[in-house]
Scaffold this motif. Structure first.
Motif, PDB file in Angstrom:
ATOM      1  N   ILE B 118      -7.404   2.697   5.812  1.00 45.35           N
ATOM      2  CA  ILE B 118      -6.554   3.546   4.183  1.00 45.35           C
ATOM      3  C   ILE B 118      -5.340   3.583   4.328  1.00 45.35           C
ATOM      4  N   PRO B 119      -4.189   3.751   3.601  1.00 51.23           N
ATOM      5  CA  PRO B 119      -3.447   4.847   4.135  1.00 51.23           C
ATOM      6  C   PRO B 119      -3.634   6.502   3.386  1.00 51.23           C
ATOM      7  N   PHE B 120      -3.581   6.764   3.948  1.00 52.49           N
ATOM      8  CA  PHE B 120      -3.379   8.250   3.483  1.00 52.49           C
ATOM      9  C   PHE B 120      -3.293   9.231   2.336  1.00 52.49           C
ATOM     10  N   PRO B 121      -2.152   8.843   1.426  1.00 58.14           N
ATOM     11  CA  PRO B 121      -1.586   9.269   0.139  1.00 58.14           C
ATOM     12  C   PRO B 121      -2.387   8.992  -0.502  1.00 58.14           C
ATOM     13  N   VAL B 122      -3.810   7.444  -0.511  1.00 54.42           N
ATOM     14  CA  VAL B 122      -4.308   6.920  -1.287  1.00 54.42           C
ATOM     15  C   VAL B 122      -5.848   8.006  -2.033  1.00 54.42           C
ATOM     16  N   ILE B 123      -6.097   8.706  -0.710  1.00 56.58           N
ATOM     17  CA  ILE B 123      -7.472   9.221  -0.209  1.00 56.58           C
ATOM     18  C   ILE B 123      -7.467  10.429  -0.761  1.00 56.58           C
ATOM     19  N   MET B 124      -5.912  10.968  -0.458  1.00 53.20           N
ATOM     20  CA  MET B 124      -5.593  12.102  -0.499  1.00 53.20           C
ATOM     21  C   MET B 124      -6.198  13.047  -1.949  1.00 53.20           C
TER      22      MET B 124
ATOM     23  N   CYS C 233       2.652   1.526  12.150  1.00 58.54           N
ATOM     24  CA  CYS C 233       3.592   1.070  10.907  1.00 58.54           C
ATOM     25  C   CYS C 233       3.701   0.234   9.745  1.00 58.54           C
ATOM     26  N   LEU C 234       3.008  -0.136   9.418  1.00 59.11           N
ATOM     27  CA  LEU C 234       2.753  -0.483   7.922  1.00 59.11           C
ATOM     28  C   LEU C 234       2.847   1.198   6.950  1.00 59.11           C
ATOM     29  N   GLN C 235       2.196   1.965   7.258  1.00 57.54           N
ATOM     30  CA  GLN C 235       2.041   2.879   7.012  1.00 57.54           C
ATOM     31  C   GLN C 235       2.866   3.850   7.256  1.00 57.54           C
ATOM     32  N   VAL C 236       4.003   3.732   7.747  1.00 54.33           N
ATOM     33  CA  VAL C 236       4.835   4.870   8.154  1.00 54.33           C
ATOM     34  C   VAL C 236       5.373   5.184   6.743  1.00 54.33           C
ATOM     35  N   GLY C 249      17.066   6.452   0.104  1.00 49.70           N
ATOM     36  CA  GLY C 249      17.920   6.049   0.918  1.00 49.70           C
ATOM     37  C   GLY C 249      18.909   5.382   0.376  1.00 49.70           C
ATOM     38  N   PRO C 250      19.804   4.268   1.161  1.00 54.11           N
ATOM     39  CA  PRO C 250      21.202   4.271  -0.284  1.00 54.11           C
ATOM     40  C   PRO C 250      19.683   3.011  -0.235  1.00 54.11           C
ATOM     41  N   GLU C 251      20.535   2.434  -2.010  1.00 54.79           N
ATOM     42  CA  GLU C 251      20.028   1.035  -2.034  1.00 54.79           C
ATOM     43  C   GLU C 251      18.294   0.792  -2.127  1.00 54.79           C
ATOM     44  N   ARG C 252      17.776   1.778  -1.867  1.00 55.30           N
ATOM     45  CA  ARG C 252      16.111   2.226  -2.038  1.00 55.30           C
ATOM     46  C   ARG C 252      16.255   1.578  -0.229  1.00 55.30           C
ATOM     47  N   SER C 253      16.902   1.384   0.328  1.00 56.51           N
ATOM     48  CA  SER C 253      16.651   0.844   1.467  1.00 56.51           C
ATOM     49  C   SER C 253      15.555   1.427   2.834  1.00 56.51           C
ATOM     50  N   LEU C 254      15.140   2.476   2.462  1.00 53.08           N
ATOM     51  CA  LEU C 254      14.282   3.352   2.799  1.00 53.08           C
ATOM     52  C   LEU C 254      13.365   3.443   2.330  1.00 53.08           C
ATOM     53  N   LEU C 255      12.826   2.493   1.417  1.00 52.21           N
ATOM     54  CA  LEU C 255      11.446   2.685   0.352  1.00 52.21           C
ATOM     55  C   LEU C 255      10.268   2.075   0.841  1.00 52.21           C
ATOM     56  N   PHE C 256       9.739   2.551   1.523  1.00 50.85           N
ATOM     57  CA  PHE C 256       8.409   1.604   2.166  1.00 50.85           C
ATOM     58  C   PHE C 256       7.492   1.467   1.341  1.00 50.85           C
ATOM     59  N   VAL C 257       6.499   0.805   1.114  1.00 48.79           N
ATOM     60  CA  VAL C 257       5.651   0.914   0.043  1.00 48.79           C
ATOM     61  C   VAL C 257       4.573   2.805   0.551  1.00 48.79           C
ATOM     62  N   VAL C 279      -4.636   0.319  -2.158  1.00 52.02           N
ATOM     63  CA  VAL C 279      -5.284  -0.738  -2.585  1.00 52.02           C
ATOM     64  C   VAL C 279      -4.442  -2.323  -1.630  1.00 52.02           C
ATOM     65  N   ILE C 280      -3.375  -2.247  -2.173  1.00 53.34           N
ATOM     66  CA  ILE C 280      -2.901  -3.183  -1.999  1.00 53.34           C
ATOM     67  C   ILE C 280      -2.674  -3.302  -0.672  1.00 53.34           C
ATOM     68  N   LEU C 281      -1.708  -2.303   0.218  1.00 54.80           N
ATOM     69  CA  LEU C 281      -1.307  -1.630   1.198  1.00 54.80           C
ATOM     70  C   LEU C 281      -2.720  -1.710   2.178  1.00 54.80           C
TER      71      LEU C 281
END
Lengths: 453, 278, 305
Positions: B118-124, C233-236, C249-257, C279-281
């Protein structure tokens, strides 16, 4: 088992202590002279700017003994403010950036100040119009200004002289700006850029708003987003021209080597950039960080057509608000009104080396002001072409984010200005439409709530 | 055989030295920057040794942070509480998930794993609301009370280690008539001392460097921790005092480095004795 | 249930009770709240308004969300294997009989002790295209290549160039593998020495020992580190967030979920939409973790059982 008499003794002592406590507190309630109301004030400033406000706070605390203000300097104030208000533990007074006002107001984070202001005799005519407008939203007053600023062109006179330009004559039009740029360019032996006149994006705080100096704006004030209006297109084609003329990578590398704005490594002071669009606080940076022999000037920033758009500027202000759920709103407003009295306001703005947002200004204030160009900034605030900067939309954060993305693509040479602006227009109009629908849904209830406070 | 051995050992050493240089370089840069005057933090060509070694950067950094020692005390308090809470609750839970076989155990364990996803920002925000209703916002409570309820990561870690202890040890103890808690206390815990030390150390490090938690729950500046206090160097006007920040960072890192240096032998080499390998 | 099973169940639940309580209050309740909020239009200060699946529908057509997903998967696809190989290699090297092992261990572990804010700012500096350490180190090599091949290569502007920004983050993250190295080391030293001794008698070489003894024996540890790496890593979020000073980031290249989630929650105050992203993440992480577990089931050996 203690003997009865000693129990009675200790019991008696407790009763007396309790009585004293009760008397003391009720004494507090009836004679508030003994027990001032303490209000919390959160502000974003540090250093000497913070000291300036501290002295006003001290004045307030000394001037009466019913209310005591506890002043704190808070980092990341914006987010802290929202979280504290959402968490039910807001301060009584908070400083905010004027551009954030619509978001706070529409999200019910603030207490409307209309009644407070009229009770204290504070009204629109006492202020330079732009700043009153910055503190209002949807026909309500939400804040009162603390310190104002406007943006102007600042230039390095020595650099001008060395490039063979008249150091006393800044460019008046965009075309002239480009001529000056050509003269001020300096290259290193390996072909990279050593110095330039003006480069868009240094500083980058108003990156999406060049349209103003071309007669355009980001929003029509009503329902339509105008990101790709002809004026904006012209402005961003101008920005794009830099990438085309000087090369995307070269410019990026050039800008990557800039130092902190608030240090002697500011590229304006080290001679790497000779012209900037900056605010009234520039005087402070120059005084604290520039080399002692630094010569500079300030004037309205050039526009595409001075006959129509002369004296265009962006006006901003720091403002004081009372968050929803504040425990002592009445006392909070008394403090805010105090800060807005002419004497205290001038003291605060003088100490921060800015001009005053009040319409009335004592002659001594301007005469003694250390910033030699304070009149330039002040006159710009009063000009009919003074704009409020960011559109007064709750989706401004997203708008800015979309623009930042568009700009980074233009500056990397990955897209044309027209394509990038069109993308921003489409995305933002969609968001705007959603926000309009949301307002249709919650607006009437909110406005009636505001009118009742 | 021996010459091949020596060659191999030499190769290994060379590789280690190479990697060490790569890993150490940024760190040395950090220290070098912490001793530089501001103008040299951005000069070309790069200098490793500052022209003037400004030891006073360290003193200036402490002053700039205003409540440095207070922050240190707050950080220490939170670390002690969190280590206490984590070690006790995680070891108990890990025992339950590894040394006793009960119906549904592995399915519940999957639930535990799931919580880490569960990603932390979600349950924050819901957690924030919860603490708000309890009146804990602005206090230290949200920063240490949850550690007494066993975080998934530590339970997972300890469970994996507990699983490497042969079951016959506990079986024998059960036959002898010990109850589960006695087995936990007298057999498993002593054998797991190194793993527990790892959990304690990691928790200490995490809490010491945690800045997201304090950022959200603390409102009074006097309650801040060291990690959060470092942010005061990142001024909003885009003026970060790089050299002071690096000086402050070095000081903040020092206690944890010393801690690790003195405990590394015991827990790395000691973990090898978990179970009946010797 | 037999008496034995009842007895075990009682004790099992008793031992995990602190976790169970925390699970309900600090995981289940907030997560369910989040799911509810994801079906609402909610901006923290105003009450949540139920809007059904609108947030999810919008998410599906939101090209910024898809970009963030691409960025995250790209990052994970490289960071996870690279950090696994690096940390395992370092642990294997450290496990050999070399002098000054303790010092090397500390050196590799040190970076993971750097506070988040300092780490991000330090690397922001190291990755500066003009003045940073990495570019300065690359310049002589590129100069040599330019000389021989007549090219005009320059060190990239890492964090300011959309094509290299993620690699800058990957490097930063790789610097912090120390924690995994320590865990691998602990696992390596757990491998029974007699297994190596009998292999030596049989005359196996280094590689065979590695593949047939070492790796299988530490497979639970590899599994643990890989799963943690996948989830992490998926939550970085924190490192790129501080390095871009809250931007993407430049051109949203560092926009992670997770970055997009945070932006929607705390910059735009669209909590409902943010919760939908969350929820999707969560679902993505769940599916990938289950897939990873299923795929590696056969290769993970627990010696305690």
């Amino acid at each position: 088992m203690k003997p009865v008499s000693s129990i009675a003794c200790s019991g008696g002592i407790y009763v007396i202590l309790a009585l004293v406590a009760v008397l003391f507190c009720s004494g507090c309630a009836s004679h508030s002279a003994n027990c001032p109301v303490v209000i919390q004030y959160w502000e974003k400033w540090t250093g000497f700017e913070s000291d300036a406000m501290q002295s006003v706070v001290d004045d307030f605390n000394a001037s009466q003994n019913r209310i005591r203000v506890e002043y704190s300097s808070i980092g990341e104030l914006d987010r802290k403010f929202m979280m504290a208000t959402a968490g039910g533990v807001p301060p009584d007074v908070s400083g905010i950036w004027g551009s954030r006002l619509p978001v706070y107001a529409e999200n019910n984070a603030l207490i409307p100040l209309d009644n407070f202001a009229s009770q204290q005799g504070i009204h629109r005519e006492q202020y330079i119009d732009v700043f009153w407008r910055l503190c209002s939203y949807r026909d309500h007053l939400w804040a009162l200004p603390s310190t104002p600023t406007t943006l102007a062109l600042v230039w390095n006179k020595k650099a001008f002289r060395e490039a063979g330009l008249d150091p006393e004559r800044p460019p008046h039009t965009i075309a002239e700006l480009e001529e000056y740029n050509d003269k001020l360019m300096k290259y290193r032996p390996d072909g990279s850029i050593e110095a330039m006149g003006y480069v868009p994006g240094e500083p980058d705080s108003w990156d999406s708003m060049w349209g103003y100096w071309f007669g355009g704006s980001l929003w029509d004030g009503n329902q339509a987003i105008t990101a790709d209006s002809p004026a904006n297109l012209e402005a961003f084609r101008w920005v794009e021209s830099y990438t085309k003329r000087f090369g995307a990578q070269k410019l990026i590398t050039f800008r990557a080597g800039f130092g902190n704005i608030a240090s002697s490594q500011n590229p304006f002071f080290t001679g790497r950039v000779a012209i900037e669009l900056e605010g009234v606080w520039m005087y402070n940076y120059i005084k604290n960080y520039a080399p002692p022999d630094f010569e500079w000037g300030a004037a309205p920033f050039p526009t595409s057509d001075p006959s129509k758009y002369h004296d265009t500027t962006i006006a901003e202000c720091d403002a004081l608000v009372i968050p929803s759920g504040a425990r002592h709103p009445k006392e909070a407003f008394e403090f805010i009104a105090f800060v807005n009295s002419q004497k205290e306001m001038e003291k605060l703005c003088f100490a921060q080396r800015k001009f005053s947002p009040l319409a009335q200004c004592s002659p001594d204030f301007l005469a003694n002001h250390p910033n030699p160009y304070i009149r330039v900034f002040l006159d710009l605030a009063k000009s009919p072409n003074a704009t409020l900067g960011p559109p007064r939309l709750i989706s401004w954060s997203q708008y800015k984010n979309n623009f930042d993305n568009a700009l980074s693509r233009i500056q990397a040479g990955d897209t044309t200005a027209a394509e990038a602006l069109h993308e921003v227009q489409v995305r933002q109009q969609k968001i705007q439409d959603q926000d309009l629908r949301r307002w249709d849904r919650v607006g009437p209830e909110l406005t009636s709530e505001w009118s009742q406070q | 055989m021996t010459s091949q051995n020596i060659l191999l050992r030499f190769l290994v050493l060379a590789l280690l030295v190479l990697f060490s240089i790569v890993f150490l370089a940024p760190f040395l840069w950090m220290i070098s920057t912490s001793l530089k005057p501001l103008r040299e933090t951005m000069s070309l060509p790069l200098r490793w040794i500052p022209s003037v070694i400004q030891w006073n950067n360290y003193g200036d950094a402490i002053q700039e942070m205003r409540y440095f020692w207070r922050y240190a005390g707050n950080s220490l308090f939170l670390c002690v509480m969190n280590v206490l809470g984590t070690v006790t609750s995680s070891s108990l839970a890990a025992y339950g998930f590894s040394r006793i076989t009960w119906r549904g155990r592995d399915k519940v364990f999957l639930l535990l794993l799931a919580t880490m996803m569960i990603p932390f920002p979600v349950i924050m925000v819901p957690i924030y609301s919860l603490f708000k209703h309890l009146g804990w916002i602005g206090t230290f409570m949200p920063l240490w009370v949850p550690s007494f309820f066993a975080g998934a990561f530590n339970v997972f870690l300890l469970r994996q280690f507990f699983l490497t202890i042969p079951m016959d040890l506990t079986e024998a103890a059960r036959i002898d008539g010990c109850n589960e808690f006695e087995i936990f206390w007298r057999i498993i815990l002593p054998l797991s001392r190194p793993a527990l030390l790892v959990v304690a150390l990691f928790q200490f490090m995490f809490t010491w460097n945690d800045f997201l938690g304090p950022l959200i729950y603390l409102t009074d500046q006097k309650h801040f921790t060291l990690a959060l206090g470092l942010q005061s160097f990142q001024s909003e006007n885009g003026g970060t005092s790089w050299n002071l920040l690096m000086a402050a960072s070095t000081m903040v890192m020092l206690p944890v480095i010393i801690l690790f240096f003195f405990t590394q032998k015991s827990f790395i080499q000691g973990i090898a004795t978990t179970g009946s390998k010797n | 249930m037999t008496r034995m099973e009842k007895h075990n169940l009682k004790w099992g639940l008793l031992f995990i009770s602190p976790w169970l309580l925390g699970f309900v209050v600090l995981s289940v309740y907030p997560f369910v709240s989040s799911i509810y909020y994801s079906l609402c239009d909610y901006s923290v200060l105003s009450p949540a308004v139920y809007v059904g699946g609108e947030n999810y529908r919008e998410l599906f057509t939101d090209e910024v969300f898809w970009k963030s997903l691409y960025n995250t998967l790209f990052f994970a696809a490289f960071a996870i294997p690279l950090s696994a190989i690096l940390s395992l290699s370092l642990a294997l090297l450290l496990n050999c009989n070399v002098p000054a092992k303790g010092i090397f261990r500390v050196i590799f572990f040190l970076p993971s002790l750097v506070p988040m804010v300092s780490l991000a700012i330090l690397w922001q500096w190291l990755l500066n295209g003009d003045l940073g350490l990495i570019s300065s180190a690359l310049r002589p090599f590129l100069g040599g290549i330019n000389y021989y091949f007549g090219t005009a290569l320059t060190p990239p502007n890492w964090l300011l160039d959309a094509h290299y920004a993620k690699w800058g983050i990957i490097m930063t993250v790789l610097w912090g593998v120390g924690q995994s190295v320590v865990i691998y080391l602990a696992g390596l030293q757990d491998v029974p020495v007699h297994l190596y001794e009998s292999a030596d008698i049989d005359g196996t070489n280094f590689w065979q020992k590695l593949i047939h003894i070492t790796l299988p024996m530490i497979s639970p540890v590899i599994y643990f580190n890989t799963i943690m790496g996948l989830i992490g890593c998926l939550q970085v979020f924190a490192v790129p967030y501080v390095m871009t000073e809250g931007g993407d980031g430049p051109e949203r290249s560092l926009l992670f979920v997770a970055t997009y989630l945070f932006q929607n929650a705390f910059d735009y105050w669209h909590m409902g939409y943010a919760c939908a992203i969350g929820v999707i993440l969560f679902l993505i992480i769940l599916v990938l973790t289950m897939a990873a577990t299923k795929l590696t089931e056969k290769h993970v050996h627990y010696s305690g059982k």
